[in-house]
Write a protein that holds these residues in place. Sequence first.
Motif, short mmCIF file in Angstrom:
data_model
loop_
_atom_site.label_atom_id
_atom_site.label_comp_id
_atom_site.label_asym_id
_atom_site.label_seq_id
_atom_site.Cartn_x
_atom_site.Cartn_y
_atom_site.Cartn_z
N ARG A 63 17.31 19.02 11.52
CA ARG A 63 16.43 17.85 11.64
C ARG A 63 15.09 18.86 11.72
O ARG A 63 15.08 19.72 12.28
CB ARG A 63 16.73 17.57 13.02
N VAL A 64 14.16 18.35 10.87
CA VAL A 64 12.99 18.96 10.67
C VAL A 64 11.73 17.92 11.15
O VAL A 64 11.67 16.92 10.78
CB VAL A 64 12.76 19.14 9.05
N PHE A 65 10.79 18.76 11.87
CA PHE A 65 9.75 17.90 12.38
C PHE A 65 8.50 18.86 11.79
O PHE A 65 8.55 19.88 11.39
CB PHE A 65 9.55 18.38 13.95
N ASP A 66 7.51 18.17 11.67
CA ASP A 66 6.20 18.52 11.43
C ASP A 66 5.20 18.65 12.47
O ASP A 66 5.11 17.67 13.25
CB ASP A 66 5.67 18.01 10.16
N LEU A 67 4.72 19.71 13.02
CA LEU A 67 3.73 19.86 13.94
C LEU A 67 2.23 20.56 13.41
O LEU A 67 2.63 21.68 12.88
CB LEU A 67 4.12 20.41 15.26
N ARG A 68 1.04 20.05 13.40
CA ARG A 68 -0.03 20.44 13.02
C ARG A 68 -1.02 20.56 14.15
O ARG A 68 -1.31 19.54 14.92
CB ARG A 68 -0.63 19.52 12.02
N MET A 69 -1.39 21.86 14.47
CA MET A 69 -2.39 22.10 15.70
C MET A 69 -3.59 21.73 15.05
O MET A 69 -4.13 22.44 14.00
CB MET A 69 -2.47 23.52 16.18
N GLN A 70 -4.54 20.96 15.63
CA GLN A 70 -5.81 20.47 15.20
C GLN A 70 -6.83 20.07 16.23
O GLN A 70 -6.55 19.87 17.44
CB GLN A 70 -5.47 19.34 14.33
N ALA A 71 -8.15 20.38 15.78
CA ALA A 71 -9.23 20.09 16.67
C ALA A 71 -9.76 18.49 16.42
O ALA A 71 -9.49 18.16 15.44
CB ALA A 71 -10.50 21.03 16.47
N GLY A 72 -10.21 17.88 17.41
CA GLY A 72 -10.67 16.49 17.26
C GLY A 72 -11.32 16.14 18.46
O GLY A 72 -12.02 17.25 19.33
N GLU A 73 -11.62 14.92 18.65
CA GLU A 73 -12.18 14.49 19.84
C GLU A 73 -11.62 13.39 20.50
O GLU A 73 -11.04 12.52 19.65
CB GLU A 73 -13.69 14.57 19.54
N LYS A 74 -11.69 13.03 21.43
CA LYS A 74 -11.09 11.92 22.03
C LYS A 74 -11.82 11.03 23.32
O LYS A 74 -12.73 11.79 24.11
CB LYS A 74 -9.68 12.08 23.15
N GLU A 75 -11.83 9.88 23.41
CA GLU A 75 -12.53 9.04 24.35
C GLU A 75 -11.75 8.81 25.75
O GLU A 75 -11.09 7.76 25.42
CB GLU A 75 -13.07 7.74 23.86
N PHE A 76 -11.83 9.79 26.59
CA PHE A 76 -11.21 9.52 27.83
C PHE A 76 -11.76 8.51 28.53
O PHE A 76 -11.28 7.53 29.49
CB PHE A 76 -10.94 10.84 28.62
N THR A 77 -12.96 8.35 28.47
CA THR A 77 -13.90 7.18 28.97
C THR A 77 -14.70 6.59 27.92
O THR A 77 -15.15 7.30 26.93
CB THR A 77 -14.83 7.84 30.17
N ASN A 78 -14.85 5.23 27.89
CA ASN A 78 -15.45 4.64 26.87
C ASN A 78 -16.77 5.07 26.57
O ASN A 78 -17.80 5.32 27.54
CB ASN A 78 -15.66 2.96 27.15
N GLY A 79 -17.19 5.38 25.36
CA GLY A 79 -18.38 5.75 25.02
C GLY A 79 -18.49 7.43 24.94
O GLY A 79 -19.96 7.88 24.85
N ARG A 80 -17.61 8.17 25.56
CA ARG A 80 -17.89 9.35 25.58
C ARG A 80 -16.82 10.33 24.99
O ARG A 80 -15.72 10.21 25.14
CB ARG A 80 -17.74 9.81 27.09
#
Length: 502
Positions: A63-80
């Motif tokens: 069973r083969v999985f793919d995982l990519r470690m990557q930088a990003g951004e997330k809005e934990f609170t709206n607009g931030r």
Amino acid sequence: MSPLKRVLVVLCSFVTVAALAIGGGILWLWNDAEISTVGKESFDNELSIPPLAKSRVDRDGTRVFDLRMQAGEKEFTNGRKTPTWGFNGDYLGPTLRAERGEKVRVQIKNGLDEASTVHWHGMHLPAKMDGGPHQMVRPGGRWNPHWRVDQPASTLWYHPHPHGATEKHVQRGLAGMFLLDDQQSARLPLPKKYGVDDLPVIVQDVKFDGAKFDHGHEMMRHAGFLGDRTMVNGTLRPYQKVGDELVRLRLLNASTARTYDFGFPDDRSFSLVGTDGGLLEQPARMKRIQLSPGERAEVVVRMEPGEKTVLRSFPQDNYGSAWEQRFSGGDDSFDVLELRAAKQLRASDGLPQRLGKLEVPDGKNPVRGRFFDLKQSGINGRAMKMNRVDETVTRGTTETWTVRNNNGMPHNFHVHDVQFRVLEVNGDAPPPELRGAKDTVFLPSGTTMKLAMRFDGPADPDTPYMYHCHLLAHEDGGMMGQFAVVERGHRAGTPSGEHAGH
Ligand code: C2O
Ligand code: CU
Ligand code: CU
């Protein structure tokens, strides 16, 4: 008044004022040190459920999985927008899932601009596949660990393990669950609809500085980073709708330093069905479950139609001195996740009396015992060194490890590759939550535990596994050691001192 008396009076009042100021300062720090979000959370975000990772089955059945470690951004609170790291996304990673007996391979790509690793916490696998500090993946690099799953159904997890930087990599968002199933778990009438009545609950404490994470350590808190609020699965103020009478929560403490004591505001009992390494022999009724960083617990909670309740973390009894409790987070409390039951709930099967058979050794005939003294400065008096193997164990043997903390602060203890049985806590039989398979245990100062574990190999004298405190600032600071599994009569080699990628 004589001049001498006058000097004394002045001196005395000066000392009194100074004492009051210091006392007041301590009182202020004391009061200021306690954090609580109880009753303050609005629970206006629906809980995000990490997706089940897609996989394919190779020609040879892997069973083969793919995982990519990557930088990003997330809005934990709206607009931030908060800068984050994640696996296959902005924050955290998908839930990997495999069955006992299956061969798995995870194809990892490091899309970060820093070297890192991916460690399979709780998994029994060859040392080269473990993803510890010796298996660094350079920026842009790949790594394809593979092994055969050979352990009971359980809630495991994965996270980076670069020596000296694990806290930072996990805090930015690199963590995910790895669920294992087996024939027994498939048969049992436990809630098992993922994301419906079987919920992953990844708890992390965070602190924001505007839109950004604030990962600063506070002076008085030597546990490391302690946030002032919590998230579940990367969701702030989360709620989850439930439509079944019984809900299974797979609790994972993925925080870097904080220990929680989970329960419910009405003090209802719930059933503990699983610990780090899988199902208990039978469900245990409890009102609280304490989890230190890295530990997991599977609990089943009964819901009443139409009710709302909150998974809460309470101030802790089992945390050490009053000082530690106050300044290292033991007095803190959090409203973690709101559960909202539908007006009509689907009937659930009753919990089975018997769940599983423990596969951890009973510790009756250990070939030897070892002793570990936990200190923030290092285990057994020495800080971690990449090219020093601290303990050499023989493949196929059972040992008892006695672990002691009298360091004046809370620590925990995690061993790679194995699940162990807790034989004794301060000389007594363990409480129900420590009677299952464990890979991480919490030891407040003044605690000694005796653990039994079996090293099934394979032998690899040149590649060590780790044991360490899972308060990640402590681990990064050197509170870690290495053990190698060798064939009888063989010696460990000298692992490379570098942690360079390949
Ligand atoms: Cu979860 Cu060595 O770590
Ligand atoms: Cu681990
Ligand atoms: Cu520690």
